[in-house]
Scaffold this motif. Structure first.
Motif, PDB file in Angstrom:
ATOM      1  N   ARG A   1       1.077   5.042  13.273  1.00  0.00           N
ATOM      2  CA  ARG A   1       1.542   6.258  12.597  1.00  0.00           C
ATOM      3  C   ARG A   1       2.309   5.939  11.314  1.00  0.00           C
ATOM      4  NH1 ARG A   1       2.366   8.317  18.121  1.00  0.00           N
ATOM      5  NH2 ARG A   1       4.289   7.081  18.188  1.00  0.00           N
ATOM      6  N   ASN A   2       3.019   4.821  11.319  1.00  0.00           N
ATOM      7  CA  ASN A   2       3.879   4.491  10.180  1.00  0.00           C
ATOM      8  C   ASN A   2       3.415   3.220   9.470  1.00  0.00           C
ATOM      9  OD1 ASN A   2       5.733   6.691  10.682  1.00  0.00           O
ATOM     10  ND2 ASN A   2       6.480   5.513  12.444  1.00  0.00           N
ATOM     11  N   LEU A   3       2.130   3.122   9.255  1.00  0.00           N
ATOM     12  CA  LEU A   3       1.593   1.976   8.533  1.00  0.00           C
ATOM     13  C   LEU A   3       2.153   1.968   7.115  1.00  0.00           C
ATOM     14  CD1 LEU A   3      -0.495  -0.296   9.139  1.00  0.00           C
ATOM     15  CD2 LEU A   3      -2.180   1.098   7.932  1.00  0.00           C
ATOM     16  N   ARG A   4       2.658   0.812   6.687  1.00  0.00           N
ATOM     17  CA  ARG A   4       3.350   0.760   5.396  1.00  0.00           C
ATOM     18  C   ARG A   4       2.445   0.297   4.257  1.00  0.00           C
ATOM     19  NH1 ARG A   4       9.091  -2.028   6.890  1.00  0.00           N
ATOM     20  NH2 ARG A   4       7.706  -3.441   8.048  1.00  0.00           N
ATOM     21  N   TYR A   5       1.194   0.577   4.377  1.00  0.00           N
ATOM     22  CA  TYR A   5       0.270   0.361   3.271  1.00  0.00           C
ATOM     23  C   TYR A   5      -0.912   1.302   3.434  1.00  0.00           C
ATOM     24  CZ  TYR A   5      -2.354  -2.512   6.665  1.00  0.00           C
ATOM     25  OH  TYR A   5      -3.039  -2.955   7.776  1.00  0.00           O
ATOM     26  N   ASP A   6      -1.518   1.642   2.326  1.00  0.00           N
ATOM     27  CA  ASP A   6      -2.727   2.466   2.311  1.00  0.00           C
ATOM     28  C   ASP A   6      -3.868   1.569   1.851  1.00  0.00           C
ATOM     29  OD1 ASP A   6      -4.883   4.135   1.729  1.00  0.00           O
ATOM     30  OD2 ASP A   6      -3.592   5.766   1.016  1.00  0.00           O
ATOM     31  N   PRO A   7      -4.759   1.178   2.762  1.00  0.00           N
ATOM     32  CA  PRO A   7      -5.803   0.221   2.400  1.00  0.00           C
ATOM     33  C   PRO A   7      -6.782   0.741   1.361  1.00  0.00           C
ATOM     34  CG  PRO A   7      -6.229   1.153   4.561  1.00  0.00           C
ATOM     35  CD  PRO A   7      -4.859   1.588   4.165  1.00  0.00           C
ATOM     36  N   MET A   8      -6.860   2.047   1.202  1.00  0.00           N
ATOM     37  CA  MET A   8      -7.768   2.607   0.215  1.00  0.00           C
ATOM     38  C   MET A   8      -7.134   2.710  -1.176  1.00  0.00           C
ATOM     39  SD  MET A   8     -10.556   3.084   1.945  1.00  0.00           S
ATOM     40  CE  MET A   8     -10.172   1.730   3.055  1.00  0.00           C
ATOM     41  N   LYS A   9      -5.798   2.483  -1.252  1.00  0.00           N
ATOM     42  CA  LYS A   9      -5.107   2.630  -2.534  1.00  0.00           C
ATOM     43  C   LYS A   9      -4.309   1.395  -2.944  1.00  0.00           C
ATOM     44  CE  LYS A   9      -4.498   7.660  -2.070  1.00  0.00           C
ATOM     45  NZ  LYS A   9      -3.481   8.757  -1.981  1.00  0.00           N
ATOM     46  N   ASP A  10      -3.774   0.659  -1.969  1.00  0.00           N
ATOM     47  CA  ASP A  10      -2.815  -0.396  -2.283  1.00  0.00           C
ATOM     48  C   ASP A  10      -3.434  -1.769  -2.513  1.00  0.00           C
ATOM     49  OD1 ASP A  10      -0.720   1.381  -2.129  1.00  0.00           O
ATOM     50  OD2 ASP A  10      -0.351   1.006  -0.002  1.00  0.00           O
ATOM     51  N   VAL A  11      -4.689  -1.943  -2.123  1.00  0.00           N
ATOM     52  CA  VAL A  11      -5.359  -3.224  -2.345  1.00  0.00           C
ATOM     53  C   VAL A  11      -6.751  -2.980  -2.924  1.00  0.00           C
ATOM     54  CG1 VAL A  11      -4.099  -4.465  -0.545  1.00  0.00           C
ATOM     55  CG2 VAL A  11      -6.241  -3.297   0.022  1.00  0.00           C
ATOM     56  N   VAL A  12      -7.271  -4.000  -3.572  1.00  0.00           N
ATOM     57  CA  VAL A  12      -8.597  -3.941  -4.171  1.00  0.00           C
ATOM     58  C   VAL A  12      -9.527  -4.872  -3.386  1.00  0.00           C
ATOM     59  CG1 VAL A  12      -9.962  -4.398  -6.242  1.00  0.00           C
ATOM     60  CG2 VAL A  12      -7.651  -3.472  -6.454  1.00  0.00           C
ATOM     61  N   PRO A  13     -10.614  -4.360  -2.813  1.00  0.00           N
ATOM     62  CA  PRO A  13     -11.562  -5.228  -2.112  1.00  0.00           C
ATOM     63  C   PRO A  13     -12.300  -6.127  -3.106  1.00  0.00           C
ATOM     64  CG  PRO A  13     -11.870  -2.900  -1.536  1.00  0.00           C
ATOM     65  CD  PRO A  13     -10.996  -2.950  -2.747  1.00  0.00           C
ATOM     66  N   VAL A  14     -12.369  -7.406  -2.821  1.00  0.00           N
ATOM     67  CA  VAL A  14     -13.082  -8.345  -3.691  1.00  0.00           C
ATOM     68  C   VAL A  14     -14.439  -8.695  -3.078  1.00  0.00           C
ATOM     69  CG1 VAL A  14     -13.037 -10.606  -4.816  1.00  0.00           C
ATOM     70  CG2 VAL A  14     -10.925  -9.260  -4.607  1.00  0.00           C
ATOM     71  N   THR A  15     -14.431  -9.289  -1.891  1.00  0.00           N
ATOM     72  CA  THR A  15     -15.680  -9.628  -1.208  1.00  0.00           C
ATOM     73  C   THR A  15     -15.395 -10.035   0.226  1.00  0.00           C
ATOM     74  OG1 THR A  15     -17.657 -11.062  -1.196  1.00  0.00           O
ATOM     75  CG2 THR A  15     -15.597 -12.047  -1.941  1.00  0.00           C
ATOM     76  N   PRO A  16     -16.289  -9.748   1.158  1.00  0.00           N
ATOM     77  CA  PRO A  16     -16.191 -10.376   2.473  1.00  0.00           C
ATOM     78  C   PRO A  16     -16.471 -11.876   2.332  1.00  0.00           C
ATOM     79  CG  PRO A  16     -17.620  -8.440   2.536  1.00  0.00           C
ATOM     80  CD  PRO A  16     -17.389  -8.768   1.096  1.00  0.00           C
ATOM     81  N   LEU A  17     -15.919 -12.644   3.250  1.00  0.00           N
ATOM     82  CA  LEU A  17     -16.148 -14.083   3.278  1.00  0.00           C
ATOM     83  C   LEU A  17     -17.032 -14.479   4.456  1.00  0.00           C
ATOM     84  CD1 LEU A  17     -12.441 -15.029   2.591  1.00  0.00           C
ATOM     85  CD2 LEU A  17     -14.323 -15.420   1.000  1.00  0.00           C
ATOM     86  N   ALA A  18     -16.610 -14.076   5.649  1.00  0.00           N
ATOM     87  CA  ALA A  18     -17.334 -14.472   6.855  1.00  0.00           C
ATOM     88  C   ALA A  18     -17.280 -13.346   7.877  1.00  0.00           C
ATOM     89  CB  ALA A  18     -16.726 -15.737   7.445  1.00  0.00           C
TER      90      ALA A  18
END
Length: 340
Positions: free
Chosen positions: A119-136
């Motif tokens: 409920r209180n996640l302290r980041y928004d994965p859709m806004k706070d980080v930029v996806p670069v690439t999957p690795l494995a």
């Protein structure tokens, strides 16, 4: 099966990508990465991971750091920020300067699943980080222990045994709210049986109880399952992949066993803080894909039960957004109560 239940099961088809951020800024020089073949403009970059030294996420991050050293930055180090199921690492990189000096390598579940269970996640994965690439990437493996009679060899036989022995019908995962946990929830719902979950503090204690016959079944990663195959004390009866896993060719998928809606693939991926220039994201992806194409990289991943999984930043972002939506549907329908 009702129409609404069938619709949910169709929506439950999952294919997890990966979560990963690279160096986290302990020092940085300039905001642009040098062109291929030129001296790197960053003095120091950090790749943060939320897991302990020696695990597959850590090894993946260190392989990437070795490759990026001298390309992306003069010095590239790995920072293991263990705690809160990996969330501390994401929070740290989220707050780093967007100059390429701070990156993250992490499982995709922290981006697509965690927003629905905390409920209180302290980041928004859709806004706070930029996806670069999957690795494995890797699927999960359902293993049954010596607590289950030796003549139970298939998923259908195991389900029949669980229904006949409801007090014994249980499975372990490396933690409540993990992708492994929800794979067991889906099996119980689709098979119409009570499948009691036992949450462990990681894979090591789960494997120990499985080997000792303290619990009937467990959901493992290939890295944990592969070394146990020769012991004869565990039977691997299903994987959650879209097709048979190349390192476990004798183990059928859930789809082959009559459960096409149980498809869950986890992965380790590379991320950067929001605001990193698009040209740097493209450069990081290109360099990482070059590493993933190396035979020695693929051989090292194979030792850990991992398959390389490069994607363009745009495709990766689209997949994460789709998986974020699908996991929300599954968590809501499962009845799981979000926690703080």
């Amino acid at each position: 099966m009702t129409h609404s239940t069938a619709a949910f099961h169709r929506r439950a088809l999952l294919r997890l990508g990966a979560l990963a951020l690279l160096p986290t800024g302990l020092a940085a020089a300039m905001a642009q990465e040098a062109p291929a073949g030129a001296a790197p403009r960053l003095k120091l970059a950090t790749i943060t991971t939320g897991f302990a030294t020696g695990g597959s996420a850590d090894v993946t991050a260190r392989l990437l750091a070795d490759h990026m050293r001298g390309r992306h930055a003069e010095t590239v180090i790995v920072d293991n920020r263990v705690g809160a199921s990996g969330r501390l690492a994401v929070e740290h990189v989220k707050s780093a300067p967007p100059d390429g000096s701070s990156l993250l390598v992490s499982p995709s579940g922290m981006m697509v699943l965690f927003p629905h269970i905390y409920r209180n996640l302290r980041y928004d994965p859709m806004k706070d980080v930029v996806p670069v690439t999957p690795l494995a990437r890797f699927p999960f493996v359902l293993a049954i222990s010596e607590r289950v009679p030796a003549d139970v060899r298939t998923l259908a036989q195991f389900i029949a045994w669980c229904k006949a022995n409801p007090k014994e019908a249980s499975f372990g995962s490396p933690g409540a709210g993990t992708s492994a946990h929800f794979s067991g929830i889906l099996l119980g719902r689709l098979a119409g049986m009570d499948f009691t979950h036992a949450a462990y503090r990681g894979m090591a204690p789960l494997v120990q109880d499985l080997m000792g016959g303290q619990i009937a079944a467990g959901v493992l990663t290939p890295a944990d399952a592969l070394p146990l195959m020769s012991s004869g004390r565990l039977r691997l009866i299903a994987t959650t992949g879209t097709q048979r896993f190349r390192f476990l060719p004798a183990v059928p998928t859930y789809a082959e066993s009559g459960f096409p809606d149980i498809v869950i693939e986890e992965s380790y991926s590379l991320y950067a803080p929001a605001g990193v220039p698009a040209e740097m994201v493209a450069s990081l992806a290109q360099s990482t894909h070059q590493m993933l194409a190396l035979p020695q990289t693929q051989a090292r991943f194979a030792q850990m039960g991992l398959e390389v999984a490069p994607q363009s930043p745009a495709r990766f972002r689209a997949d994460l957004q789709a998986l974020h939506t699908r996991w929300g549907e599954i968590v809501r329908t499962s009845g799981f109560t979000p926690t703080d």
